[in-house]
Design a protein around this motif. Structure first.
Motif, PDB file in Angstrom:
ATOM      1  N   LEU A  12      39.342 -61.612  -6.179  1.00 57.66           N
ATOM      2  CA  LEU A  12      39.594 -62.839  -6.935  1.00 57.66           C
ATOM      3  C   LEU A  12      40.885 -63.457  -6.431  1.00 57.66           C
ATOM      4  CD1 LEU A  12      38.771 -61.756 -10.610  1.00 57.66           C
ATOM      5  CD2 LEU A  12      37.306 -62.887  -8.942  1.00 57.66           C
ATOM      6  N   GLU A  13      40.790 -64.670  -5.905  1.00 57.09           N
ATOM      7  CA  GLU A  13      41.973 -65.344  -5.365  1.00 57.09           C
ATOM      8  C   GLU A  13      41.890 -66.839  -5.639  1.00 57.09           C
ATOM      9  OE1 GLU A  13      44.810 -65.047  -4.157  1.00 57.09           O
ATOM     10  OE2 GLU A  13      45.000 -62.942  -3.616  1.00 57.09           O
ATOM     11  N   ASP A  14      43.036 -67.480  -5.601  1.00 57.34           N
ATOM     12  CA  ASP A  14      43.133 -68.932  -5.742  1.00 57.34           C
ATOM     13  C   ASP A  14      43.433 -69.518  -4.364  1.00 57.34           C
ATOM     14  OD1 ASP A  14      43.859 -71.531  -6.183  1.00 57.34           O
ATOM     15  OD2 ASP A  14      45.482 -71.066  -7.596  1.00 57.34           O
ATOM     16  N   PHE A  15      42.464 -70.256  -3.801  1.00 57.57           N
ATOM     17  CA  PHE A  15      42.676 -70.766  -2.435  1.00 57.57           C
ATOM     18  C   PHE A  15      43.457 -72.081  -2.412  1.00 57.57           C
ATOM     19  CE2 PHE A  15      38.130 -71.979  -3.350  1.00 57.57           C
ATOM     20  CZ  PHE A  15      38.349 -73.339  -3.536  1.00 57.57           C
ATOM     21  N   SER A  16      44.025 -72.474  -3.562  1.00 55.01           N
ATOM     22  CA  SER A  16      44.821 -73.716  -3.546  1.00 55.01           C
ATOM     23  C   SER A  16      46.155 -73.515  -2.818  1.00 55.01           C
ATOM     24  CB  SER A  16      45.061 -74.232  -4.965  1.00 55.01           C
ATOM     25  OG  SER A  16      45.881 -73.339  -5.681  1.00 55.01           O
ATOM     26  N   LYS A  17      46.505 -72.240  -2.598  1.00 56.27           N
ATOM     27  CA  LYS A  17      47.727 -71.956  -1.830  1.00 56.27           C
ATOM     28  C   LYS A  17      47.378 -70.972  -0.701  1.00 56.27           C
ATOM     29  CE  LYS A  17      50.827 -72.832  -5.588  1.00 56.27           C
ATOM     30  NZ  LYS A  17      49.812 -72.946  -6.646  1.00 56.27           N
ATOM     31  N   SER A  35      31.081 -71.662   1.070  1.00 49.47           N
ATOM     32  CA  SER A  35      31.748 -72.259  -0.091  1.00 49.47           C
ATOM     33  C   SER A  35      30.760 -73.171  -0.790  1.00 49.47           C
ATOM     34  CB  SER A  35      32.976 -73.055   0.360  1.00 49.47           C
ATOM     35  OG  SER A  35      33.536 -73.717  -0.760  1.00 49.47           O
ATOM     36  N   GLY A  36      30.683 -73.095  -2.113  1.00 53.18           N
ATOM     37  CA  GLY A  36      29.760 -73.929  -2.881  1.00 53.18           C
ATOM     38  C   GLY A  36      30.498 -74.780  -3.900  1.00 53.18           C
ATOM     39  N   PHE A  37      30.586 -76.066  -3.666  1.00 50.62           N
ATOM     40  CA  PHE A  37      31.111 -77.031  -4.634  1.00 50.62           C
ATOM     41  C   PHE A  37      32.478 -76.646  -5.176  1.00 50.62           C
ATOM     42  CE2 PHE A  37      26.453 -77.280  -4.818  1.00 50.62           C
ATOM     43  CZ  PHE A  37      26.295 -78.606  -4.434  1.00 50.62           C
ATOM     44  N   ALA A  38      33.365 -76.175  -4.333  1.00 48.01           N
ATOM     45  CA  ALA A  38      34.668 -75.686  -4.796  1.00 48.01           C
ATOM     46  C   ALA A  38      35.848 -76.419  -4.170  1.00 48.01           C
ATOM     47  CB  ALA A  38      34.779 -74.182  -4.504  1.00 48.01           C
ATOM     48  N   ILE A  39      35.758 -76.747  -2.879  1.00 52.80           N
ATOM     49  CA  ILE A  39      36.934 -77.239  -2.156  1.00 52.80           C
ATOM     50  C   ILE A  39      37.265 -78.688  -2.544  1.00 52.80           C
ATOM     51  CG2 ILE A  39      37.859 -77.671   0.175  1.00 52.80           C
ATOM     52  CD1 ILE A  39      36.231 -75.226   1.110  1.00 52.80           C
ATOM     53  N   HIS A  40      36.304 -79.414  -3.125  1.00 47.99           N
ATOM     54  CA  HIS A  40      36.560 -80.825  -3.464  1.00 47.99           C
ATOM     55  C   HIS A  40      37.579 -80.994  -4.584  1.00 47.99           C
ATOM     56  CE1 HIS A  40      33.335 -79.831  -6.363  1.00 47.99           C
ATOM     57  NE2 HIS A  40      33.905 -80.746  -7.126  1.00 47.99           N
ATOM     58  N   HIS A  41      38.031 -79.919  -5.178  1.00 50.45           N
ATOM     59  CA  HIS A  41      39.106 -80.029  -6.173  1.00 50.45           C
ATOM     60  C   HIS A  41      40.482 -80.069  -5.511  1.00 50.45           C
ATOM     61  CE1 HIS A  41      36.061 -78.000  -9.018  1.00 50.45           C
ATOM     62  NE2 HIS A  41      36.065 -79.301  -9.228  1.00 50.45           N
ATOM     63  N   GLN A  42      40.530 -79.806  -4.219  1.00 49.23           N
ATOM     64  CA  GLN A  42      41.814 -79.775  -3.506  1.00 49.23           C
ATOM     65  C   GLN A  42      42.145 -81.158  -2.943  1.00 49.23           C
ATOM     66  OE1 GLN A  42      43.560 -76.868  -3.595  1.00 49.23           O
ATOM     67  NE2 GLN A  42      41.841 -76.232  -4.895  1.00 49.23           N
ATOM     68  N   THR A  43      43.447 -81.408  -2.769  1.00 44.36           N
ATOM     69  CA  THR A  43      43.855 -82.665  -2.122  1.00 44.36           C
ATOM     70  C   THR A  43      43.317 -82.666  -0.688  1.00 44.36           C
ATOM     71  OG1 THR A  43      45.872 -81.682  -1.244  1.00 44.36           O
ATOM     72  CG2 THR A  43      46.019 -82.728  -3.437  1.00 44.36           C
TER      73      THR A  43
HETATM   74  C1  LIG Z   1      31.212 -76.050  -9.518  1.00 47.14           C
HETATM   75  S1  LIG Z   1      31.521 -74.324  -9.410  1.00 47.14           S
HETATM   76  C2  LIG Z   1      30.348 -73.879  -8.160  1.00 47.14           C
HETATM   77  C3  LIG Z   1      29.880 -72.463  -8.341  1.00 47.14           C
HETATM   78  C4  LIG Z   1      28.984 -71.913  -7.231  1.00 47.14           C
HETATM   79  N1  LIG Z   1      29.769 -71.746  -5.996  1.00 47.14           N
HETATM   80  C5  LIG Z   1      27.802 -72.787  -6.968  1.00 47.14           C
HETATM   81  O1  LIG Z   1      27.712 -73.392  -5.887  1.00 47.14           O
HETATM   82  O2  LIG Z   1      26.927 -72.876  -7.837  1.00 47.14           O
HETATM   83  C6  LIG Z   1      33.073 -74.314  -8.561  1.00 47.14           C
HETATM   84  C7  LIG Z   1      33.570 -72.934  -8.239  1.00 47.14           C
HETATM   85  O3  LIG Z   1      34.734 -73.057  -7.426  1.00 47.14           O
HETATM   86  C8  LIG Z   1      35.698 -72.128  -7.861  1.00 47.14           C
HETATM   87  N2  LIG Z   1      37.023 -72.634  -7.520  1.00 47.14           N
HETATM   88  C9  LIG Z   1      37.497 -73.881  -7.728  1.00 47.14           C
HETATM   89  N3  LIG Z   1      38.778 -73.981  -7.324  1.00 47.14           N
HETATM   90  C10 LIG Z   1      39.111 -72.743  -6.854  1.00 47.14           C
HETATM   91  C11 LIG Z   1      40.320 -72.189  -6.303  1.00 47.14           C
HETATM   92  N4  LIG Z   1      41.432 -72.928  -6.191  1.00 47.14           N
HETATM   93  N5  LIG Z   1      40.317 -70.911  -5.903  1.00 47.14           N
HETATM   94  C12 LIG Z   1      39.191 -70.144  -6.026  1.00 47.14           C
HETATM   95  N6  LIG Z   1      38.018 -70.609  -6.542  1.00 47.14           N
HETATM   96  C13 LIG Z   1      37.986 -71.894  -6.953  1.00 47.14           C
HETATM   97  C14 LIG Z   1      35.484 -72.067  -9.356  1.00 47.14           C
HETATM   98  O4  LIG Z   1      36.005 -70.880  -9.869  1.00 47.14           O
HETATM   99  C15 LIG Z   1      33.973 -72.133  -9.456  1.00 47.14           C
HETATM  100  O5  LIG Z   1      33.410 -70.858  -9.356  1.00 47.14           O
END
Ligand SMILES: C[S@@+](CC[C@H](N)C(=O)[O-])C[C@H]1O[C@@H](n2cnc3c(N)ncnc32)[C@H](O)[C@@H]1O
Length: 132
Positions: A12-17, A35-43
């Motif tokens: 379990l890690e936070d890839f924002s850093k 990666s699934g729908f996750a990186i779009h939260h980053q700048t």
């Molecule tokens: C919209 S969900 C998508 C879940 C799954 N990957 C899928 O495609 O159905 C976004 C996922 O990104 C992970 N996530 C978002 N920002 C993250 C971060 N900074 N570090 C690690 N995981 C992150 C969230 O914990 C969540 O599990």
């Protein structure tokens, strides 16, 4: 945090850093990174850094599979996407309720606010970062 057996590790890690690499890089190099729908939260700046970090984690010829929520390059294409998406949601609901109306689904779809955490970037821009 990490648990590991011979073939599998959950980390379990936070890839924002960039510090996320500390617990991951020792398990590489990787043949595939997904990666699934996750990186779009980053700048955008952090997205580029993450893509470089992922590139460095891959073995030569390795694959990065990135399923993402991206910005449309034009209002027209955004509308085309939205309408196909509504068609698909409508078909899903109509299979359960033949009286369902597409207009109702479309109203709900356009009414729902996007997530404030989304930072959407056009796919061609992101592909050019990935190519670099
Ligand atoms: C919209 S969900 C998508 C879940 C799954 N990957 C899928 O495609 O159905 C976004 C996922 O990104 C992970 N996530 C978002 N920002 C993250 C971060 N900074 N570090 C690690 N995981 C992150 C969230 O914990 C969540 O599990």
């Amino acid at each position: 945090m990490s648990s590991r057996n011979k073939d599998l590790a959950f980390i379990l890690e936070d890839f924002s850093k960039p510090s996320w690499l500390g617990s991951v890089s020792g398990h590489g190099a990787f043949d595939v990174i997904v990666s699934g729908f996750a990186i779009h939260h980053q700048t955008d700046r952090r997205k580029r850094e993450i893509y470089k970090e992922i590139f460095d984690l891959l073995s030569p010829g390795g694959l990065f599979l990135n399923t993402e929520h991206v910005a449309s390059p034009s209002k027209w294409l955004e509308k085309v996407f939205d309408e196909y998406f509504i068609d698909s949601i409508y078909e899903y609901h109509r299979a359960m309720d033949p009286k369902e109306k597409r207009a109702r689904i479309a109203r709900e779809y356009y009414k729902s606010p996007g997530s404030s955490a989304d930072i959407l970037t056009p796919v061609d821009r992101q592909c050019s970062w990935l190519r670099r």
